[in-house]
Design a protein around this motif. Structure first.
Motif: not given
Length: 302
Positions: A61-88
């Protein structure tokens, strides 16, 4: 020998463009339906999910793994306000990734912990027509249920441990070594019971410690102290909207106790449930052979 490729998908949010790092193991065009695996946290990088490459090794089975925004090798955004980080935000990122790699019409989805919250939200609220199987592993159907179960588990620890946790949480000193050591007592019973932890898990927790922005904003300082924006999150009422065959998994000693996962198996129309004995929050490491046989057989069921 598995062929693994890595790349980054451009992810636009408003006028800004970010990067979602991902890796694909196997051939997305082999005729075998790919599985996209969503890591937990939120904000715990993908390394601890690498065990899921067993699905390629054993089932092709082909497997796709990824780092969600804000962690790992994806873009980090330490300066973003809490309103930015949503389930949507994270559902949009998942849609963008599926479109980028061209599998929107035929794919399976597996989410672990927060990843299961994200996957169930995506299935229930976005109704993706290409989703054929859904796996929700070690995840709560609501954060109030999660808090109820983790509080009960924490009550089994010595008063000294609980007092240490309370003292530092009240003082706002949760980054202290004493607090972290007390947290680890809980984690070694209810997150992963292997000793020592596999290197892949250690790498993910190192990534979390280096940038806890998303975890602290959406969850809080620890697994059992939820003060972030997810505190009132629940997908329970929307679960009947999930039409894909669904497998729900948790461990005997899991943070996500049976109370947490019960709404999934009761309210999703075509759901099966399995609790793995002797395992806690990471059965794909603690009960690896049983876990992957269960998942592999489910994914191959139609």
């Amino acid at each position: 020998m598995a062929t693994t490729t890595t790349d980054k998908a451009q992810f636009k949010v408003g006028d800004e463009t970010f990067q979602t790092w991902y890796q694909v193991t196997g051939d997305l065009h082999s005729g075998k339906r790919p599985l996209v695996a969503l890591h937990g946290g939120p904000g715990v990088p993908h390394s601890y999910m690498l065990a899921h490459l067993d699905l390629y090794t054993s089932y092709n089975i082909p497997v796709v793994l990824y780092d969600q925004l804000g962690c790992g090798k994806s873009t980090h955004l330490r300066e973003k306000p809490k309103e930015f980080w949503t389930v949507d935000l994270f559902m949009n990122e998942l849609s963008n990734l599926l479109d980028h790699i061209g599998i929107t019409e035929d794919f399976d989805l597996l989410g672990h912990s927060w990843g299961g919250m994200l996957a169930s939200s995506y299935a229930a609220l976005r109704h993706p027509p290409g989703l054929k199987h859904l796996i929700i592993a070690d995840s709560p159907a609501s954060m109030p249920l999660w808090e109820e179960t983790t509080a009960a588990l924490l009550a089994e620890f010595p008063e000294e441990t609980r007092e240490t946790l309370r003292r530092h949480e009240e003082a706002g000193t949760t980054d202290s070594q004493e607090y972290q050591e007390a947290v680890m007592e809980f984690y070694k019973k209810h997150v992963c019971r292997l000793e020592p932890w596999p290197q892949e898990i250690q790498e993910s927790f190192k990534g979390l410690s280096e940038d806890p922005t998303v975890y602290h904003t959406m969850n809080g300082p620890s697994e059992f102290t939820v003060v972030g924006s997810l505190k009132t999150w629940s997908i329970i009422d929307a679960l009947p909207n999930i039409k894909s065959p669904t497998l729900v998994i948790n461990g005997e000693h899991d943070e996500a106790q049976e109370l947490c996962v019960r709404p999934f198996r009761e309210r999703i129309p075509n759901a099966k449930w399995a609790e793995l004995r002797g395992c806690s929050h990471m059965p794909f490491w603690e009960g690896r052979e049983e876990y992957f046989q269960l998942v592999g057989d489910f994914l191959g069921s139609g």
